[in-house]
Design a protein around this motif. Structure first.
Motif, PDB file in Angstrom:
ATOM      1  N   THR A  29      42.768  29.829  41.644  1.00 36.54           N
ATOM      2  CA  THR A  29      43.029  29.308  42.156  1.00 36.54           C
ATOM      3  C   THR A  29      44.984  28.813  42.044  1.00 36.54           C
ATOM      4  O   THR A  29      45.419  28.611  42.208  1.00 36.54           O
ATOM      5  CB  THR A  29      42.559  27.718  42.932  1.00 36.54           C
ATOM      6  N   ALA A  30      44.858  29.934  40.730  1.00 35.68           N
ATOM      7  CA  ALA A  30      46.236  29.605  39.963  1.00 35.68           C
ATOM      8  C   ALA A  30      47.243  30.259  40.767  1.00 35.68           C
ATOM      9  O   ALA A  30      46.400  31.953  41.080  1.00 35.68           O
ATOM     10  CB  ALA A  30      45.823  29.566  38.219  1.00 35.68           C
ATOM     11  N   ASP A  31      48.207  29.788  40.092  1.00 34.29           N
ATOM     12  CA  ASP A  31      49.477  31.355  40.597  1.00 34.29           C
ATOM     13  C   ASP A  31      49.501  32.468  39.916  1.00 34.29           C
ATOM     14  O   ASP A  31      48.893  32.581  38.528  1.00 34.29           O
ATOM     15  CB  ASP A  31      50.854  29.508  40.414  1.00 34.29           C
ATOM     16  N   TRP A  32      50.347  33.651  40.745  1.00 33.62           N
ATOM     17  CA  TRP A  32      50.008  35.344  40.159  1.00 33.62           C
ATOM     18  C   TRP A  32      50.908  34.759  39.317  1.00 33.62           C
ATOM     19  O   TRP A  32      52.209  34.085  39.299  1.00 33.62           O
ATOM     20  CB  TRP A  32      50.530  36.190  41.270  1.00 33.62           C
ATOM     21  N   GLN A  33      51.086  35.423  37.348  1.00 35.91           N
ATOM     22  CA  GLN A  33      51.834  35.409  36.990  1.00 35.91           C
ATOM     23  C   GLN A  33      52.277  36.968  36.625  1.00 35.91           C
ATOM     24  O   GLN A  33      51.466  38.025  36.304  1.00 35.91           O
ATOM     25  CB  GLN A  33      51.396  34.833  35.056  1.00 35.91           C
ATOM     26  N   GLY A  79      43.038  34.220  28.804  1.00 39.74           N
ATOM     27  CA  GLY A  79      42.900  33.019  29.816  1.00 39.74           C
ATOM     28  C   GLY A  79      42.925  33.778  30.561  1.00 39.74           C
ATOM     29  O   GLY A  79      42.488  33.150  31.935  1.00 39.74           O
ATOM     30  N   THR A  80      43.064  35.009  30.833  1.00 36.14           N
ATOM     31  CA  THR A  80      43.453  35.828  32.971  1.00 36.14           C
ATOM     32  C   THR A  80      41.876  35.933  32.674  1.00 36.14           C
ATOM     33  O   THR A  80      41.202  36.147  31.822  1.00 36.14           O
ATOM     34  CB  THR A  80      44.072  36.755  32.393  1.00 36.14           C
ATOM     35  N   THR A  81      41.380  35.748  33.610  1.00 38.94           N
ATOM     36  CA  THR A  81      40.379  36.059  34.715  1.00 38.94           C
ATOM     37  C   THR A  81      40.173  36.767  35.960  1.00 38.94           C
ATOM     38  O   THR A  81      39.636  37.339  36.717  1.00 38.94           O
ATOM     39  CB  THR A  81      39.511  34.703  35.283  1.00 38.94           C
ATOM     40  N   ARG A  82      41.592  36.745  36.189  1.00 35.68           N
ATOM     41  CA  ARG A  82      41.788  37.173  38.110  1.00 35.68           C
ATOM     42  C   ARG A  82      43.083  38.588  37.549  1.00 35.68           C
ATOM     43  O   ARG A  82      43.785  37.911  36.689  1.00 35.68           O
ATOM     44  CB  ARG A  82      42.151  36.773  38.922  1.00 35.68           C
ATOM     45  N   ARG A 112      46.138  36.048  36.660  1.00 35.18           N
ATOM     46  CA  ARG A 112      46.193  34.701  37.061  1.00 35.18           C
ATOM     47  C   ARG A 112      44.812  33.917  36.205  1.00 35.18           C
ATOM     48  O   ARG A 112      44.219  34.978  35.545  1.00 35.18           O
ATOM     49  CB  ARG A 112      45.759  33.993  38.338  1.00 35.18           C
ATOM     50  N   GLY A 113      44.661  32.837  35.648  1.00 36.34           N
ATOM     51  CA  GLY A 113      43.511  31.751  34.585  1.00 36.34           C
ATOM     52  C   GLY A 113      42.262  31.251  35.923  1.00 36.34           C
ATOM     53  O   GLY A 113      41.514  30.656  35.098  1.00 36.34           O
ATOM     54  N   GLY A 114      42.898  32.025  37.107  1.00 39.63           N
ATOM     55  CA  GLY A 114      41.705  31.439  37.486  1.00 39.63           C
ATOM     56  C   GLY A 114      41.709  31.872  38.588  1.00 39.63           C
ATOM     57  O   GLY A 114      42.365  32.144  39.351  1.00 39.63           O
TER      58      GLY A 114
END
Length: 134
Positions: A36-40, A62-65, A32-34
């Motif tokens: 609070t972003a949704d998991w992909q 843009g991946t951060t997590r 995910r990109g942050g």
């Protein structure tokens, strides 16, 4: 210093109860990109005879997590028991009841663009440990 705009991830699993790599464990990768972003869901792989996943999907820009999901319940079935029992110093009975106390292991971590993250899983039927490797 890397000029890549994405991070990369690799992993391997060692069965510390048998003293060997854990082969045939399904590993799924999500990003995910942050916070609070949704998991992909990105896909997955299975560990080879050396306990390594050599073909995990690439991370999107843009991946951060990142989250690695290890499906370990099936591993602690017959194949792992036979492998441990074949060792001279292995316990005759793991006394693990249904197989593993932790049927799944989910590891979530933060990544920075351009860096590689190797995340080994040290595994036994009653516990696990992870760390950032090299």
């Amino acid at each position: 210093m890397s000029t890549s705009t994405t991070a990369s991830v690799s992993t391997h699993i060692l069965d510390t109860s048998a003293g060997r790599p854990a082969a045939g464990v399904t590993v799924r990768l999500a990003a995910r990109g942050g916070p609070t972003a949704d998991w992909q869901a990105l896909g997955g792989s299975a560990t080879d005879a050396d306990g390594r996943c050599k073909d995990l999907p690439a991370l999107p820009e843009g991946t951060t997590r990142v989250r690695l999901d290890f499906e370990v319940e099936a591993y602690f079935g017959t194949a792992a028991q036979n492998q441990a029992d074949a060792q001279q110093d292995a316990p005759a009975n793991r006394d693990s009841g249904a197989g593993a106390f932790f049927p799944e292991v989910a590891i979530t971590f933060v990544v920075n663009p351009g860096e590689h993250y190797h995340v080994p899983l040290l595994l036994n039927p009653f516990g696990y440990s992870v760390y950032r490797g090299s």
